[in-house]
Design a protein around this motif. Structure first.
Motif, PDB file in Angstrom:
ATOM      1  N   VAL A 405     -13.061  -5.722  12.008  1.00 11.46           N
ATOM      2  CA  VAL A 405     -14.304  -5.165  12.571  1.00 11.46           C
ATOM      3  C   VAL A 405     -13.980  -4.252  13.749  1.00 11.46           C
ATOM      4  CG1 VAL A 405     -16.395  -5.753  13.878  1.00 11.46           C
ATOM      5  CG2 VAL A 405     -15.831  -7.017  11.795  1.00 11.46           C
ATOM      6  N   ASN A 406     -13.129  -4.722  14.645  1.00 12.54           N
ATOM      7  CA  ASN A 406     -12.774  -3.933  15.832  1.00 12.54           C
ATOM      8  C   ASN A 406     -12.059  -2.640  15.453  1.00 12.54           C
ATOM      9  OD1 ASN A 406     -13.864  -5.908  17.509  1.00 12.54           O
ATOM     10  ND2 ASN A 406     -11.925  -7.008  17.673  1.00 12.54           N
ATOM     11  N   SER A 407     -11.144  -2.730  14.474  1.00 13.15           N
ATOM     12  CA  SER A 407     -10.427  -1.527  14.037  1.00 13.15           C
ATOM     13  C   SER A 407     -11.362  -0.543  13.347  1.00 13.15           C
ATOM     14  CB  SER A 407      -9.286  -1.902  13.084  1.00 13.15           C
ATOM     15  OG  SER A 407      -8.329  -2.692  13.735  1.00 13.15           O
ATOM     16  N   SER A 408     -12.307  -1.069  12.553  1.00 16.48           N
ATOM     17  CA  SER A 408     -13.219  -0.178  11.824  1.00 16.48           C
ATOM     18  C   SER A 408     -14.147   0.589  12.764  1.00 16.48           C
ATOM     19  CB  SER A 408     -14.040  -0.973  10.805  1.00 16.48           C
ATOM     20  OG  SER A 408     -14.941  -1.860  11.462  1.00 16.48           O
ATOM     21  N   LYS A 409     -14.428   0.010  13.923  1.00 17.07           N
ATOM     22  CA  LYS A 409     -15.273   0.711  14.897  1.00 17.07           C
ATOM     23  C   LYS A 409     -14.596   1.981  15.396  1.00 17.07           C
ATOM     24  CE  LYS A 409     -17.606  -3.427  16.683  1.00 17.07           C
ATOM     25  NZ  LYS A 409     -17.721  -4.361  17.839  1.00 17.07           N
ATOM     26  N   ILE A 410     -13.258   1.936  15.456  1.00 15.66           N
ATOM     27  CA  ILE A 410     -12.504   3.080  15.984  1.00 15.66           C
ATOM     28  C   ILE A 410     -12.148   4.071  14.879  1.00 15.66           C
ATOM     29  CG2 ILE A 410     -10.376   3.744  17.189  1.00 15.66           C
ATOM     30  CD1 ILE A 410     -10.357   0.865  18.352  1.00 15.66           C
ATOM     31  N   GLN A 411     -11.698   3.542  13.724  1.00 19.24           N
ATOM     32  CA  GLN A 411     -11.146   4.418  12.695  1.00 19.24           C
ATOM     33  C   GLN A 411     -11.968   4.481  11.415  1.00 19.24           C
ATOM     34  OE1 GLN A 411      -6.717   3.984  12.349  1.00 19.24           O
ATOM     35  NE2 GLN A 411      -7.054   2.111  13.526  1.00 19.24           N
ATOM     36  N   GLY A 412     -12.948   3.586  11.250  1.00 17.07           N
ATOM     37  CA  GLY A 412     -13.598   3.437   9.964  1.00 17.07           C
ATOM     38  C   GLY A 412     -14.858   4.248   9.765  1.00 17.07           C
ATOM     39  N   THR A 413     -15.274   4.346   8.502  1.00 14.68           N
ATOM     40  CA  THR A 413     -16.537   4.979   8.120  1.00 14.68           C
ATOM     41  C   THR A 413     -17.658   3.959   8.290  1.00 14.68           C
ATOM     42  OG1 THR A 413     -16.312   4.234   5.839  1.00 14.68           O
ATOM     43  CG2 THR A 413     -15.303   6.365   6.411  1.00 14.68           C
ATOM     44  N   PRO A 414     -18.933   4.404   8.269  1.00 18.32           N
ATOM     45  CA  PRO A 414     -20.045   3.431   8.327  1.00 18.32           C
ATOM     46  C   PRO A 414     -19.970   2.384   7.217  1.00 18.32           C
ATOM     47  CG  PRO A 414     -20.869   5.633   8.724  1.00 18.32           C
ATOM     48  CD  PRO A 414     -19.425   5.790   8.349  1.00 18.32           C
ATOM     49  N   TYR A 415     -19.511   2.795   6.022  1.00 17.41           N
ATOM     50  CA  TYR A 415     -19.375   1.842   4.921  1.00 17.41           C
ATOM     51  C   TYR A 415     -18.350   0.766   5.273  1.00 17.41           C
ATOM     52  CZ  TYR A 415     -17.871  -0.110   0.453  1.00 17.41           C
ATOM     53  OH  TYR A 415     -17.532  -0.979  -0.559  1.00 17.41           O
ATOM     54  N   GLU A 416     -17.183   1.183   5.757  1.00 19.25           N
ATOM     55  CA  GLU A 416     -16.136   0.222   6.120  1.00 19.25           C
ATOM     56  C   GLU A 416     -16.598  -0.691   7.250  1.00 19.25           C
ATOM     57  OE1 GLU A 416     -12.224   2.923   4.915  1.00 19.25           O
ATOM     58  OE2 GLU A 416     -12.928   2.866   6.996  1.00 19.25           O
ATOM     59  N   GLN A 417     -17.301  -0.118   8.214  1.00 21.07           N
ATOM     60  CA  GLN A 417     -17.815  -0.935   9.318  1.00 21.07           C
ATOM     61  C   GLN A 417     -18.806  -1.975   8.806  1.00 21.07           C
ATOM     62  OE1 GLN A 417     -19.272   1.522  12.607  1.00 21.07           O
ATOM     63  NE2 GLN A 417     -17.695   3.050  12.138  1.00 21.07           N
ATOM     64  N   GLY A 418     -19.698  -1.544   7.922  1.00 18.10           N
ATOM     65  CA  GLY A 418     -20.678  -2.480   7.370  1.00 18.10           C
ATOM     66  C   GLY A 418     -20.039  -3.584   6.562  1.00 18.10           C
ATOM     67  N   MET A 419     -19.024  -3.237   5.737  1.00 16.61           N
ATOM     68  CA  MET A 419     -18.342  -4.236   4.910  1.00 16.61           C
ATOM     69  C   MET A 419     -17.591  -5.240   5.774  1.00 16.61           C
ATOM     70  SD  MET A 419     -19.082  -3.781   1.757  1.00 16.61           S
ATOM     71  CE  MET A 419     -17.841  -4.685   0.864  1.00 16.61           C
ATOM     72  N   MET A 420     -16.907  -4.751   6.801  1.00 11.92           N
ATOM     73  CA  MET A 420     -16.144  -5.665   7.663  1.00 11.92           C
ATOM     74  C   MET A 420     -17.084  -6.602   8.430  1.00 11.92           C
ATOM     75  SD  MET A 420     -13.074  -5.174   6.935  1.00 11.92           S
ATOM     76  CE  MET A 420     -13.708  -4.767   5.301  1.00 11.92           C
ATOM     77  N   LEU A 421     -18.216  -6.073   8.887  1.00 11.08           N
ATOM     78  CA  LEU A 421     -19.195  -6.918   9.578  1.00 11.08           C
ATOM     79  C   LEU A 421     -19.738  -7.994   8.643  1.00 11.08           C
ATOM     80  CD1 LEU A 421     -21.016  -4.094  11.529  1.00 11.08           C
ATOM     81  CD2 LEU A 421     -19.961  -6.088  12.612  1.00 11.08           C
ATOM     82  N   MET A 422     -19.991  -7.607   7.384  1.00  8.24           N
ATOM     83  CA  MET A 422     -20.501  -8.580   6.412  1.00  8.24           C
ATOM     84  C   MET A 422     -19.472  -9.677   6.142  1.00  8.24           C
ATOM     85  SD  MET A 422     -21.911  -7.974   2.517  1.00  8.24           S
ATOM     86  CE  MET A 422     -20.365  -7.322   1.910  1.00  8.24           C
ATOM     87  N   HIS A 423     -18.217  -9.282   5.916  1.00  9.05           N
ATOM     88  CA  HIS A 423     -17.178 -10.277   5.641  1.00  9.05           C
ATOM     89  C   HIS A 423     -16.924 -11.155   6.869  1.00  9.05           C
ATOM     90  CE1 HIS A 423     -16.473  -8.724   1.740  1.00  9.05           C
ATOM     91  NE2 HIS A 423     -15.856  -7.623   2.111  1.00  9.05           N
ATOM     92  N   TYR A 424     -16.958 -10.543   8.033  1.00  7.65           N
ATOM     93  CA  TYR A 424     -16.759 -11.321   9.263  1.00  7.65           C
ATOM     94  C   TYR A 424     -17.871 -12.363   9.420  1.00  7.65           C
ATOM     95  CZ  TYR A 424     -16.152 -12.284  14.286  1.00  7.65           C
ATOM     96  OH  TYR A 424     -15.968 -12.890  15.502  1.00  7.65           O
ATOM     97  N   GLY A 425     -19.104 -11.961   9.152  1.00 12.28           N
ATOM     98  CA  GLY A 425     -20.217 -12.915   9.222  1.00 12.28           C
ATOM     99  C   GLY A 425     -20.055 -14.048   8.225  1.00 12.28           C
ATOM    100  N   THR A 426     -19.606 -13.706   7.007  1.00 15.68           N
ATOM    101  CA  THR A 426     -19.395 -14.734   5.978  1.00 15.68           C
ATOM    102  C   THR A 426     -18.297 -15.702   6.396  1.00 15.68           C
ATOM    103  OG1 THR A 426     -20.041 -13.124   4.287  1.00 15.68           O
ATOM    104  CG2 THR A 426     -18.932 -15.111   3.534  1.00 15.68           C
ATOM    105  N   ALA A 427     -17.219 -15.168   6.992  1.00 11.89           N
ATOM    106  CA  ALA A 427     -16.123 -16.032   7.461  1.00 11.89           C
ATOM    107  C   ALA A 427     -16.601 -16.955   8.573  1.00 11.89           C
ATOM    108  CB  ALA A 427     -14.954 -15.178   7.944  1.00 11.89           C
ATOM    109  N   LEU A 428     -17.380 -16.431   9.503  1.00 11.67           N
ATOM    110  CA  LEU A 428     -17.928 -17.263  10.581  1.00 11.67           C
ATOM    111  C   LEU A 428     -18.792 -18.386  10.015  1.00 11.67           C
ATOM    112  CD1 LEU A 428     -18.980 -14.561  13.214  1.00 11.67           C
ATOM    113  CD2 LEU A 428     -17.294 -16.370  13.569  1.00 11.67           C
ATOM    114  N   GLN A 429     -19.596 -18.053   9.010  1.00  6.78           N
ATOM    115  CA  GLN A 429     -20.525 -19.032   8.440  1.00  6.78           C
ATOM    116  C   GLN A 429     -19.812 -20.072   7.596  1.00  6.78           C
ATOM    117  OE1 GLN A 429     -24.507 -17.777   6.866  1.00  6.78           O
ATOM    118  NE2 GLN A 429     -23.594 -18.305   4.903  1.00  6.78           N
ATOM    119  N   ASN A 430     -18.951 -19.623   6.669  1.00 13.17           N
ATOM    120  CA  ASN A 430     -18.315 -20.547   5.725  1.00 13.17           C
ATOM    121  C   ASN A 430     -17.194 -21.364   6.359  1.00 13.17           C
ATOM    122  OD1 ASN A 430     -19.997 -19.183   4.017  1.00 13.17           O
ATOM    123  ND2 ASN A 430     -18.475 -18.784   2.457  1.00 13.17           N
TER     124      ASN A 430
END
Length: 750
Positions: A405-430
């Motif tokens: 998530v942190n890396s995507s904020k600097i180097q990523g596209t909006p799509y990559e940022q959104g995907m990383m945020l989604m996966h990060y949320g899933t990891a936090l939850q599961n």
């Protein structure tokens, strides 16, 4: 060959537990083979000789400490047995098989095979090892013979009674206790130094005590003068050639177990044989690594790793090693991912074997921020999310996605940022069970993905949001998001894919939970159909089986069907995944409660204990921990053990209030069940307080589950508590509230 040592000669330090286990088994002759395994210089030989000297009435102790050149055990053992048979009987023998010879042996023998790993020849020859194992089984079949084996790794005996002991380092506390019992007046600093030097190895500890008893020097001088202690640990590092040091430094980067291919990749070699020749076997011969004969895998001794890091750190090319390591395992995980859907029965064990290395990869990946690595890890994060979040039960996956998530904020596209945020949320939850922080990540992901328009990623995100809301007991909002995801997948013609099947599975659970079974049933059928069509037998089918079990529980009168699907779910999960996982914890709970309902309370508690052990490895600060305690409370209540039931429900309640919140369906359920236990235990006033709390919470969540009978249930029990305590006025008011609620429920169609 006859071994003359006595019990007094066998100085065993810190092995009281192992000694008691062995002596109990030996004295009662329950087993014929004792296998003592563990790293070199950990005390295997001393313990084996202690056992041999402990056996009463033993005539011969045959100790074989060097079998490196022995190509056959049969001939040697036949020779020994022939000499033990009386001369006149020996001439009457027609054949010379070990089995026949054993029938004529009247004396008691102990065969001690030390360093038995050398029976594997060059560690690849199976014939010699097989012969050795078969011979041991033949010997152990005689009532007059005991076989003791010491080895750095474990042999596998089939259809044979044997005792297996794996020796570990002594704890720091045990080492200090042993030293202080033997020596008086040692300073704290000196004690710490000696304990550190001995590294929990009984042989080194004994060497120190023997040396110190003859000297008046301070313990620190042992590291200068006591060559025996030094040589047995330190010289294996100091005496390595510069070439081998370099290889060792590189290989030492691996945590825990690793395979030849991984070592080959790190060393830049193309040949497995070359890697074994120049690095692995030389290090093995110096007792720095062990070989797991079953998997052809290696791991460093924990007590050597500290020395390796201390003495060879300056030789390590950290940057190159890290890059090669991460690149290699990123490729492994990515290549395994598509294969999981094709052949999960083969791929899941491979993933489990590499789990320590993948765990290390994820930790290191969090520190890799250059552009090339960023692209590699974003691809890994997207393609391997199922394996990393659902199969790898490690918090390193959470840190990995946080770093992405942190890396995507600097180097990523909006799509990559959104995907990383989604996966990060899933990891936090599961993985961590953090529902509110996960919800925050999903909201951020939505702001990124929504601007890109309707997409598969956005549909997946709505499914994640819906499930998160269900976990928070916000069922109506959960259904809105899940239905939105389903409509979007229909529009994109993505219904028959794994994410479409996941959406249907989530919808079926929520509809079942709120009692809308007419809507749940088609979702059940759709989910199972999609997953069977895509995967066949696969771990995700286990989730569908579990959901069917929940559905049949709600239908009523279908307990046998529910039990059948719960058991199918657990069997499927256990078949594919041998590692601890949260989905197995859920299934263990469900099957345990089915045992409890059938009256098998001991089996139910045993399965809940298994679930708790698994949960302990995954992390106890999770809402699944509260489920285990809550179910224990139910089982104890069925057994009329109200004290243990109350304790279990109290623990579950505290956890649910902290993790799920005060206003939650599960929190209310635990309050009510605790009230029932207190009422049966005669604690009527305490019970009425719990029922009142449960009523208030259930009233608040009623809007999410209008057909739920929870409010009625709590009011009925509260009325009963007031009646028993003689509170007539409160009982009358409660009766009025109960009638109103029953009237409201009667408006729903049955």
């Amino acid at each position: 060959m006859e071994h003359k040592e006595t019990l007094q000669d066998c100085q065993i330090l810190g092995r009281k537990h192992e000694k008691s286990i062995i002596l109990e088994q030996v004295c009662e002759r329950r087993i014929g083979i004792i296998q003592i395994s563990g790293p070199p210089i950990i005390g295997k030989r001393t313990l084996a000789r202690f056992v041999a000297a402990s056996l009463p009435g033993t005539t011969y102790i045959i100790s074989l400490s060097d079998q490196s050149n022995m190509q056959s055990t049969k001939d040697f053992i036949k020779d020994v047995l022939l000499k033990a048979i009386e001369l006149d009987k020996r001439h009457k023998l027609d054949t010379n098989t070990i089995k026949e010879l054993l029938g004529h042996v009247n004396n008691k023998f102990v065969f001690v095979f030390e360093n038995a790993e050398y029976f594997c020849g060059d560690y690849t020859s199976g014939d010699v090892q097989t012969e050795f194992l078969e011979t041991c089984k033949l010997l152990a079949g005689s009532r007059n013979i005991m076989v003791i084996i010491t080895s750095t790794f474990r042999f596998r005996f089939y259809k044979c009674q044997f005792l297996k002991l794996e020796l570990q380092q002594l704890s720091e506390k045990a080492c200090k206790s042993i030293i202080l019992k033997s020596l008086n007046g040692m300073s704290r600093d000196s004690l710490e130094e000696v304990v550190g030097m001995c590294a929990g190895i009984p042989g080194l500890l004994n060497s120190f005590l023997s040396t110190y008893s003859y000297r008046t020097n301070l313990p620190r001088h042992v590291t200068t003068h006591d060559e025996e202690s030094q040589c047995r640990v330190m010289s294996v590092v100091e005496n390595l050639s510069h070439s081998n040091k370099s290889h060792l430094a590189t290989l030492a980067y691996f945590p825990g177990r690793f395979g030849t291919k991984a070592a080959r990749h790190l060393l830049g070699e193309s040949s497995d044989a070359r890697v074994k020749q120049i690095a692995i076997l030389p290090i093995y011969r110096r007792s720095l690594i062990e070989i797991d004969g079953e998997q052809d895998r290696f791991y460093f001794h924990c007590f050597i790793q500290t020395c390796v890091n201390k003495h060879l750190a300056h030789l390590r090319d950290t940057s190159m090693t890290r890059e090669r390591f991460c690149e290699f395992f990123a490729d492994i995980v990515r290549s395994l991912t598509p294969e999981v859907d094709k052949n999960p029965e083969k791929i899941f064990p491979l993933f489990a074997q590499e789990i320590q290395n993948i765990d290390k990869l994820l930790i290191e990946a969090a520190n890799c921020s250059d552009k090339t690595r960023y692209k590699r890890y974003i691809q890994l994060a997207c393609e391997a999310d199922y394996l990393l979040i659902n199969v790898l039960p490690k918090h390193s996956a959470v840190k990995f996605y946080e770093a992405c998530v942190n890396s995507s904020k600097i180097q990523g596209t909006p799509y990559e940022q959104g995907m990383m945020l989604m996966h990060y949320g899933t990891a936090l939850q599961n993985i961590k069970g953090c529902l509110i922080p996960a919800q925050l990540q999903f909201r951020k992901a939505k702001s990124q993905l929504k601007q890109l328009g309707v997409s598969e990623a956005l549909a997946r995100l709505y499914t994640c949001i819906g499930w998160n809301l269900h976990m928070q007991a916000k069922e109506r909002d959960a259904i809105k998001n899940l239905e939105k995801a389903s409509r979007m997948q229909d529009r994109l013609q993505l219904k028959v894919n794994k994410h479409g099947g996941s959406t249907m599975a989530r919808l079926e659970v929520v509809y079942t939970f709120i009692g809308e079974l007419d809507k749940a049933e088609p979702c059940h059928k759709s989910s199972l159909c999609i997953r069977k069509q895509l995967f066949g037998e696969h771990p995700v089918i286990a989730e569908t089986y579990n959901n069917y079990g929940l559905y049949y529980l709600q239908v009523g009168g279908c307990e046998s069907q529910a039990s059948k699907y719960f058991r199918m779910s657990l069997r499927t999960k256990q078949h594919f995944n041998k590692e601890p996982s949260r989905d197995k914890v859920i299934s263990l709970n469900n099957v345990a409660m089915e045992y409890a309902k059938s009256g098998d309370h001991d089996q139910a508690l045993e399965m809940l204990d298994e679930a708790y052990t698994m949960q302990y490895k995954l992390g106890l600060h999770h809402h699944d921990t509260s489920l285990i305690h809550n179910n224990r409370g139910k089982v104890y209540a069925m057994m009329e053990d109200y004290e243990n039931s109350e304790n279990s429900f109290t623990i579950a309640l505290d956890l649910r209030k902290k993790i799920l919140g005060e206003v939650h369906t599960s929190t209310a359920g635990t309050l009510h069940q605790l009230g029932e236990t207190l009422l049966k235990a005669g604690k009527i006033l305490q019970a009425s307080d719990r029922f009142k709390e449960a009523y208030v919470v259930r009233k608040k969540v009623l809007a999410q589950q209008p057909q739920n009978r929870g409010v009625v249930e709590s009011l009925e029990n509260l009325w009963l508590a007031y009646e028993k305590s003689g509170q007539k006025e409160n009982a009358k008011k409660t009766q009025e509230l109960l009638n109103q609620e029953l009237g409201r429920l009667s408006t729903f169609k049955k």
